[in-house]
Motif scaffolding. Structure first.
Motif, short mmCIF file in Angstrom:
data_model
loop_
_atom_site.label_atom_id
_atom_site.label_comp_id
_atom_site.label_asym_id
_atom_site.label_seq_id
_atom_site.Cartn_x
_atom_site.Cartn_y
_atom_site.Cartn_z
N THR A 1 1.37 -7.54 -5.32
CA THR A 1 2.69 -7.70 -4.72
C THR A 1 2.75 -7.25 -3.27
N PRO A 2 2.24 -6.06 -2.90
CA PRO A 2 2.28 -5.68 -1.48
C PRO A 2 1.49 -6.62 -0.58
N LEU B 1 6.74 -0.18 -0.14
CA LEU B 1 6.77 -0.75 -1.49
C LEU B 1 5.58 -0.25 -2.30
N MET C 1 5.92 1.81 -5.84
CA MET C 1 5.42 1.26 -7.10
C MET C 1 4.28 2.09 -7.69
#
Length: 483
Positions: free
Chosen positions: A258-259, A312, A316
């Motif tokens: 995701t990052p 982020l 996470m």
């Protein structure tokens, strides 16, 4: 003529001493002053304080945020286990029968997402070694496989990459990270295809003569600035020591990727849609450098993308980052040596460019280019990257000394600045990967191999094929323009 001999002597000595492990922080100013001594009437101290330090300082001012945030993001990806999770997921999906392709793609995904190529090498090498051992592919091909995925098309050709090599041309040409996207993609596919073909062919030939993985005692590696340095140039501090034990297990692939995706998406949205809509008339004021939005929007987009992606990543993986402060400190510290080394090379180039002998060199390059700024730019960037052993250093020297002139000539000939940008970035990948390059030295140290054992294949995938791809890019750009 004496001045020209002085420049050549300083360049050759810089290459040789850098290859011998002398820091370019020392070599940059010393070799610049050595070349100055051969130029009669050139003031020595003024060349150092006004030219060398001025250019080196300006480079640090302009690009330090990118080095800092890139190093921090890479360290967060490493310590959270995200880099390893992505690598393992790709390798697990493709399997040992496609070991070379799996390693190349794992490196490519990570570097295109903003993870430093050095962090990628640390994260991927243990997986690559185990996979190559299982598939009985010679270990000597591991460095070239990592180099193909991390040092080539994702660093220079793919549009949108947050690599510093893709950022440096933006202030000079008023472009974004996504300059000439289709030409970049075509060039990247050629680099990838030729490199993958070569490595697969070498593995097949090795299997045909009964050469397997080999008798190697693989040592685990770790990224730790407090230990003995094994690299200079653009490298980070690396050591052959036991790896750090992570606070918890690896994150799931979706969470880990995701990052990386966020960096790419935000970079595109900010540089092409959001930042251009801002009211930035204040940039024309002297207090803000009397500049324009085109000169800074690409850098702003990368800074914002890496910042949000890092935040982020922390959010996470809060529990996996057992020592967050240490991770951030190590990442920040790891950014200092690369940018100062590159700045030292930029200062060296500024002094050389001010010498009368440089006009002879420039005239020679222009003659080879035949009046085509694309050819002249490609030649000058590639040669300077090879001389300095640094892609970003060679590019910065070329653009600071010749960038404005090439841009003016391109405007006269109707050549797009986007095309200049892409030719410049691709030209950094080629001769920069000669044996004295810091990244090459570091990669071989990580893999526990020598130049004699593994450099031939690195040379093919990171020097020969990128140069062939550059030739194709220049030809297509000359025929069809930027697209």
């Amino acid at each position: 003529m004496i001045g020209l001999l002085g420049v050549v002597f300083a360049l050759v000595l810089l290459i040789w001493l850098a290859y011998r492990g002398i820091s370019v922080l020392l070599l940059g100013p010393l070799m610049a002053l050595l070349a100055t001594l051969f130029a009669a009437g050139t003031p020595l101290m003024a060349s150092y304080t006004q030219l060398f330090m001025g250019s080196a300082g300006q480079f640090i001012i302009q690009y330090f945020p990118l080095f800092l945030l890139g190093a921090i993001f890479g360290k967060l990806m490493d310590d959270s286990g995200s880099a390893e999770a992505i690598s393992q997921a790709i390798v697990g999906h493709l399997g040992s029968e496609r070991a070379i392709l799996a390693v190349v793609l794992a490196c490519a995904v990570l570097t295109y997402g903003g993870v430093s190529l050095f962090v990628v090498a640390f994260a991927v090498y243990p997986i690559a070694a185990a996979l190559f051992r299982q598939a009985d592919i010679p270990k000597r091909l591991v460095p070239a496989t990592i180099a193909l995925g991390a040092f080539t098309f994702t660093m220079t050709a793919l549009p949108g990459t947050p690599a510093i090599q893709n950022a440096i041309p933006m202030p000079h040409f008023g472009t974004t990270p996504f300059a000439a996207p289709f030409l970049g993609i075509i060039t990247a596919l050629v680099m990838f295809g030729l490199g993958q073909w070569w490595l697969s062919r070498q593995a097949k030939l090795a299997k045909g003569v009964g050469e397997g993985y080999g008798a190697h005692e693989d040592q685990p590696v770790s990224f730790d600035k407090t230990q003995r340095e094994l690299s200079a140039g653009e490298g980070f501090d690396v050591t052959l020591i036991e790896p750090d034990i992570k606070a918890s297990g690896l994150p799931p692939f979706a969470l880990a990727i995701t990052p990386v995706v966020l960096v790419i998406v935000l970079n595109y949205l900010l540089s092409t849609h959001l930042i251009p809509r801002l009211d930035t008339q204040y940039l024309a004021e002297p207090i803000y450098g009397s500049t324009s939005l085109d000169a800074v929007r690409g850098i702003w987009a990368i800074i914002a993308s890496l910042t949000f992606a890092s935040l982020l990543l922390i959010g996470m993986n809060w529990r996996r980052l057992g020592e967050l402060r240490r991770t951030l400190d190590d990442g920040a510290n790891a950014s200092v040596l690369p940018i100062f080394n590159t700045a030292s090379l930029v200062g060296f180039g500024a002094v050389i460019a001010a010498l009368p002998a440089f006009d002879i060199i420039k005239g020679f390059v222009d003659d080879l280019g035949g009046g085509n700024p694309l050819v002249s730019l490609a030649l000058s960037v590639n040669v300077l990257a090879g001389v300095t052993g640094s892609a970003s250093g060679g590019m910065s020297i070329a653009l600071q000394t010749l960038g404005a002139e090439y841009l003016a000539l391109a405007n006269q000939l109707g050549i797009s600045p986007d095309l200049l940008h892409r030719v410049t970035t691709v030209a950094t990948g080629g001769l920069d990967s000669l044996p004295h390059n810091g990244a090459v030295v570091t990669l071989l140290a990580i893999c526990g191999l020598t130049h004699r054992e593994a450099y031939k294949d690195i040379f093919m995938v990171a020097v020969v094929f990128p140069i062939l791809s550059l030739v194709l890019l220049v030809v297509l750009g000359s025929l069809f323009g930027a697209f």
